[in-house]
Design a protein around this motif. Structure first.
Motif, mmCIF file in Angstrom:
data_model
loop_
_atom_site.group_PDB
_atom_site.id
_atom_site.type_symbol
_atom_site.label_atom_id
_atom_site.label_comp_id
_atom_site.label_asym_id
_atom_site.label_seq_id
_atom_site.Cartn_x
_atom_site.Cartn_y
_atom_site.Cartn_z
ATOM 1 N N ASN A 39 38.353 19.856 4.759
ATOM 2 C CA ASN A 39 36.995 19.763 5.302
ATOM 3 C C ASN A 39 36.062 18.979 4.365
ATOM 4 N N SER A 40 36.537 17.837 3.932
ATOM 5 C CA SER A 40 35.745 17.030 3.004
ATOM 6 C C SER A 40 34.493 16.478 3.682
ATOM 7 N N ARG A 41 33.427 16.466 2.917
ATOM 8 C CA ARG A 41 32.195 15.802 3.336
ATOM 9 C C ARG A 41 32.287 14.359 2.855
ATOM 10 N N CYS A 42 32.209 13.427 3.805
ATOM 11 C CA CYS A 42 32.463 12.026 3.498
ATOM 12 C C CYS A 42 31.283 11.172 3.929
ATOM 13 N N CYS A 43 31.005 10.128 3.152
ATOM 14 C CA CYS A 43 30.015 9.137 3.591
ATOM 15 C C CYS A 43 30.524 7.740 3.272
ATOM 16 N N MET A 44 30.140 6.815 4.129
ATOM 17 C CA MET A 44 30.472 5.406 3.928
ATOM 18 C C MET A 44 29.191 4.641 3.635
ATOM 19 N N ILE A 45 29.216 3.841 2.567
ATOM 20 C CA ILE A 45 28.069 3.014 2.216
ATOM 21 C C ILE A 45 28.405 1.584 2.600
ATOM 22 N N ALA A 46 27.614 1.039 3.498
ATOM 23 C CA ALA A 46 27.925 -0.263 4.101
ATOM 24 C C ALA A 46 27.695 -1.410 3.128
ATOM 25 N N ALA A 47 28.395 -2.513 3.390
ATOM 26 C CA ALA A 47 28.191 -3.735 2.610
ATOM 27 C C ALA A 47 27.111 -4.607 3.226
ATOM 28 N N SER A 48 26.946 -4.505 4.546
ATOM 29 C CA SER A 48 25.939 -5.297 5.275
ATOM 30 C C SER A 48 24.907 -4.330 5.835
ATOM 31 N N SER A 72 41.314 16.186 6.576
ATOM 32 C CA SER A 72 40.297 16.900 7.349
ATOM 33 C C SER A 72 38.891 16.566 6.868
ATOM 34 N N LEU A 73 37.962 16.603 7.805
ATOM 35 C CA LEU A 73 36.580 16.212 7.548
ATOM 36 C C LEU A 73 35.611 17.262 8.073
ATOM 37 N N GLN A 74 34.608 17.538 7.277
ATOM 38 C CA GLN A 74 33.481 18.338 7.755
ATOM 39 C C GLN A 74 32.422 17.435 8.370
ATOM 40 N N CYS A 75 32.216 16.273 7.734
ATOM 41 C CA CYS A 75 31.280 15.293 8.270
ATOM 42 C C CYS A 75 31.688 13.919 7.777
ATOM 43 N N PHE A 76 31.207 12.894 8.474
ATOM 44 C CA PHE A 76 31.461 11.509 8.073
ATOM 45 C C PHE A 76 30.172 10.747 8.335
ATOM 46 N N ASP A 90 21.504 14.457 -2.926
ATOM 47 C CA ASP A 90 22.123 14.293 -1.611
ATOM 48 C C ASP A 90 23.512 13.690 -1.750
ATOM 49 N N LEU A 91 23.642 12.664 -2.579
ATOM 50 C CA LEU A 91 24.925 11.984 -2.744
ATOM 51 C C LEU A 91 25.961 12.900 -3.389
ATOM 52 N N GLN A 92 25.502 13.753 -4.294
ATOM 53 C CA GLN A 92 26.428 14.640 -4.992
ATOM 54 C C GLN A 92 27.027 15.700 -4.076
ATOM 55 N N GLN A 93 26.473 15.883 -2.886
ATOM 56 C CA GLN A 93 26.987 16.886 -1.951
ATOM 57 C C GLN A 93 28.262 16.424 -1.252
ATOM 58 N N ARG A 117 23.756 2.732 -8.553
ATOM 59 C CA ARG A 117 24.355 2.859 -9.887
ATOM 60 C C ARG A 117 23.912 4.158 -10.559
ATOM 61 N N GLU A 118 22.616 4.443 -10.484
ATOM 62 C CA GLU A 118 22.084 5.648 -11.126
ATOM 63 C C GLU A 118 22.478 6.909 -10.361
ATOM 64 N N LYS A 119 22.587 6.820 -9.043
ATOM 65 C CA LYS A 119 22.861 8.005 -8.231
ATOM 66 C C LYS A 119 24.330 8.411 -8.225
ATOM 67 N N ILE A 120 25.232 7.437 -8.465
ATOM 68 C CA ILE A 120 26.659 7.728 -8.345
ATOM 69 C C ILE A 120 27.325 8.017 -9.688
ATOM 70 N N GLU A 121 26.636 7.819 -10.795
ATOM 71 C CA GLU A 121 27.292 7.836 -12.103
ATOM 72 C C GLU A 121 27.932 9.175 -12.444
ATOM 73 N N ASP A 122 27.394 10.300 -11.955
ATOM 74 C CA ASP A 122 27.970 11.614 -12.265
ATOM 75 C C ASP A 122 28.712 12.214 -11.082
ATOM 76 N N PHE A 123 29.047 11.400 -10.097
ATOM 77 C CA PHE A 123 29.732 11.899 -8.914
ATOM 78 C C PHE A 123 31.079 12.488 -9.304
ATOM 79 N N GLN A 124 31.440 13.632 -8.702
ATOM 80 C CA GLN A 124 32.655 14.339 -9.091
ATOM 81 C C GLN A 124 33.788 14.242 -8.073
ATOM 82 N N GLY A 125 33.577 13.528 -6.968
ATOM 83 C CA GLY A 125 34.587 13.482 -5.922
ATOM 84 C C GLY A 125 35.437 12.229 -5.958
ATOM 85 N N ILE A 126 35.880 11.813 -4.768
ATOM 86 C CA ILE A 126 36.721 10.628 -4.590
ATOM 87 C C ILE A 126 35.854 9.448 -4.191
#
Length: 248
Positions: A39-48, A72-76, A90-93, A117-126
């Motif tokens: 049940n991973s919480r997933c987000c995609m960050i677009a290039a365009s 499995s996904l909880q959200c995408f 928000d991103l760390q969730q 760059r500043e928001k993702i630096e301590d991210f603990q997931g994939i």
């Protein structure tokens, strides 16, 4: 943080090999499943960031192929210009962040705009990065000219600040673009080889990737370009530890 730097995780973009869903070549799916939470919480960050329909379609596509692989996904969720007002907390969730593919400078500017760059630096997931996303993971990004005019534009910036998730540069889709000409120049021999003076590049074919966890390992057919010379550093269905590479 576990990082998968891919060229294309869904098979060759040139259609040279048919892939249904995620590309299982070089045990990519097996490695991904080692780290994927239920049940991973997933987000995609677009290039365009402005290509809303394309981004929606891409988000739907990846949601379906992850579910098809039993991931499995909880959200995408999707982050583009419509949904860019998010905080570091928000991103760390999320458990999984996907950095989409596209035009490297365009994506890089969006990453700067949202202070990724500043928001993702301590991210603990994939983190799963695709093509341009893999290139923009570098501390200092190499922007290989891609669009007409970029190779001969003296104002085109080939070196820009990235996310700082890696200390090396990735170039994707080698099997597809290695013989390409751009602005009357050979993309590799006349452009990228010259840019490799004092700057090593890890070059991936579609189906190969770099995995960063406790160490850095290259999986599948990959090359090193350095000081105007190219050499095969990893074969298909093999791995090499980054530390074993001899960059001289």
């Amino acid at each position: 943080m576990v990082i998968f730097l891919t060229s294309s995780p869904t098979g060759p973009l040139d259609g040279s090999r048919q892939v249904d869903g995620l590309d299982k070549k070089n045990h990519f799916v097996d490695e991904l499943k080692k780290y994927w939470k239920n049940n991973s919480r997933c987000c995609m960050i677009a290039a365009s960031p402005d290509a809303y329909k394309q981004n929606d379609d891409m988000c739907d596509f990846f949601r379906e192929i992850f579910l098809k692989e039993g991931l499995s996904l909880q959200c995408f969720d999707l982050i583009d210009k419509r949904y860019s007002n998010f905080t570091r907390d928000d991103l760390q969730q999320y458990d999984v962040i996907i950095l989409g593919g596209g035009h490297v400078p365009t994506q890089n500017q969006f990453f700067q705009d949202i202070q990724l760059r500043e928001k993702i630096e301590d991210f603990q997931g994939i983190v799963i990065s695709i093509s341009a996303g893999s290139m923009n993971c570098a501390d200092i990004v190499y922007c290989q000219p891609e669009e007409n005019g970029e190779a001969i534009d003296s104002h085109f910036q080939r070196w820009i600040r990235g996310l700082g998730l890696t200390h090396f540069n990735i170039i994707p889709h080698y099997q597809m673009v290695k013989d390409r000409y751009l602005d009357g120049l050979r993309l590799y021999e006349d452009i990228t080889y010259k840019d490799s003076i004092h700057h090593p590049f890890i070059v991936l074919v579609d189906g190969s990737y770099v995995l960063i966890n406790e160490c850095v390992t290259i999986h599948g057919e990959s090359y090193l370009i350095y000081n105007e010379h190219i050499q095969l550093i990893c074969h298909e269905n093999e791995t090499i530890d980054f530390k074993e590479m001899k960059i001289e």
